[in-house]
Design an enzyme around this catalytic site. Structure first.
Site, PDB file in Angstrom:
ATOM      1  N   ASP A   1       0.879  -1.157   0.000  1.00  0.00           N
ATOM      2  CA  ASP A   1       0.000   0.000   0.000  1.00  0.00           C
ATOM      3  C   ASP A   1       0.922   1.214   0.000  1.00  0.00           C
ATOM      4  OD1 ASP A   1      -2.249  -1.513   0.181  1.00  0.00           O
ATOM      5  OD2 ASP A   1      -2.819  -0.890   2.188  1.00  0.00           O
TER       6      ASP A   1
ATOM      7  N   HIS B   1       4.700  -7.365   0.026  1.00  0.00           N
ATOM      8  CA  HIS B   1       4.311  -8.596  -0.650  1.00  0.00           C
ATOM      9  C   HIS B   1       5.015  -8.734  -1.998  1.00  0.00           C
ATOM     10  CE1 HIS B   1       0.836  -9.569   2.094  1.00  0.00           C
ATOM     11  NE2 HIS B   1       1.120  -8.314   2.440  1.00  0.00           N
TER      12      HIS B   1
ATOM     13  N   SER C   1       8.420   3.604   5.598  1.00  0.00           N
ATOM     14  CA  SER C   1       9.521   3.939   4.714  1.00  0.00           C
ATOM     15  C   SER C   1       9.130   3.805   3.256  1.00  0.00           C
ATOM     16  CB  SER C   1      10.746   3.087   5.036  1.00  0.00           C
ATOM     17  OG  SER C   1      11.891   3.626   4.429  1.00  0.00           O
TER      18      SER C   1
END
Length: 283
Positions: free
Chosen positions: A88, A145, A248
Site C-alpha cells: 500500500d 508482498h 519507509s
C-alpha cells in the site's frame, strides 16, 4: 534551494540515536499508555482500522504490533496480472532507468551501482531497465508482498544514513535512496532477475523479511550479504516477503523490456496491494 533549506536540520540531528530510541519505545508494552498513543496515531493519520484483522486498538500490546498489523482476509484482492504492487503506498517515481541512472526527484538522480552497494554484476542486469519507487505514509499497511512469483537468490544489508524519505526530503537530499540504510532482496523470476529494496529512514526502528526475521537492529556498520541459491526459497505473487517497523519506501528494479510504463501510470495517484501493475495499468 527551498527544499534544501527545509531538510538542513536532518543533517544536524542525531538520526541514529533518535531511530534507536524510537525503536525501543515502539516495542515497549506500556498498557494504557500504548493504547493512548495508538489511538492518537489512528486519529492523527486517519488509519482505517476497519480493514485490520484486529480492529480493536486496545488489543495491541505494543506500537510495533499495531504498526505491522495484518489485514483481514479479503481486504486486498490479488489482481490477475503479471505484476502487482508489493505495498500500500503512493507512487513516488517510476519509469525507465536511463543507462544506469534512476530518477529520484527534479534535479536528482542516483545510479543503480550505488543503490546496489557497488555490485557491478547485479547493476548491469538493470541497464536500461525499469524502476518504481513506492512511498508508504504513516497510515498505510506496512507489510510487503511479492509483485510476482520469485525465488530468492540473495539478501544484502547496506548500512547508511537515516534521512526521512518523504517527498520534500527526496527533493532536497541528493542520492537519498542510495545513501540511506537499506535491504536489497534479489529474486529470480519468469521475467528475469528483479530486486525489491527496503529503504530505511529516520525512526524506522527495523526491517524484517519472512525468511530471516529482524535484520536490524543491530546496525553492524558493514555491508552483509546472505545467499540462498541452494535453499529453494520461493514466494508466490501476493505472498508476504517482509515488513517495516515504522514507515519507509520500497524501490523495485526490473530488467529491460520487462514492464512498459505508459501514460496510465502518470494518471495514477496511488496503488494498493492487489491492484494491477501490468503494462503500467492501475485498475
Amino acid at each position: 534551494m527551498r527544499n534544501q533549506l527545509k531538510v538542513l536540520p536532518q543533517y544536524l540531528i542525531p538520526k541514529q540515536a533518535i531511530t534507536a530510541l524510537a525503536g525501543k519505545l515502539a516495542s515497549a508494552k506500556a498498557g494504557k499508555l500504548t493504547t493512548a498513543v495508538i489511538k492518537w496515531f489512528v486519529k492523527r493519520y486517519q488509519v482505517n482500522m476497519a480493514e485490520a484483522a484486529e480492529p480493536n486498538i486496545a488489543a495491541y500490546e505494543s506500537f510495533n504490533e499495531f504498526f505491522t498489523r495484518p489485514l483481514k482476509k479479503g481486504a486486498r484482492q490479488i489482481a490477475k496480472a503479471d505484476f502487482i504492487s508489493p505495498v500500500d503506498g503512493a507512487i513516488s517515481q517510476f519509469g525507465n532507468i536511463e543507462a544506469d541512472q534512476i530518477f529520484q526527484a527534479k534535479g536528482h538522480h542516483y545510479s543503480t551501482l550505488a543503490m546496489l552497494a557497488g555490485d557491478k554484476k547485479l547493476a548491469a542486469s538493470f541497464q536500461h531497465g525499469h524502476f518504481a519507487t513506492l512511498y508508504l505514509s504513516p497510515k498505510d499497511y506496512h507489510r510487503i508482498h511479492m509483485p510476482c512469483d520469485g525465488t530468492l537468490k540473495s539478501m544484502t544489508y547496506v548500512p547508511g544514513d537515516l534521512f526521512s524519505v518523504n517527498p520534500t526530503t527526496a527533493q532536497g537530499v541528493p542520492g537519498l535512496f542510495a545513501r540511506n540504510e537499506r535491504v536489497i532482496c534479489e529474486f529470480d523470476s519468469a521475467h528475469g532477475t528483479f530486486v525489491l529494496i527496503l529503504v530505511g529512514a529516520t525512526i524506522v526502528g527495523s526491517m524484517a523479511t519472512v525468511w530471516h526475521g529482524m535484520i536490524n537492529p543491530p546496525r553492524v556498520g558493514r555491508i552483509t550479504t546472505w545467499t540462498y541459491e541452494n535453499q529453494s526459497i520461493t514466494l508466490k505473487q501476493g505472498e508476504e516477503m517482509g515488513r517495516f517497523l515504522l514507515g519507509s519506501t520500497v524501490v523495485m528494479l526490473f530488467p529491460e523490456n520487462t514492464l512498459s510504463f505508459n501514460n496510465a501510470w502518470k494518471a495514477a495517484k496511488s496503488i494498493k496491494l492487489g491492484e494491477k501493475m501490468a503494462d503500467g495499468v492501475i485498475s
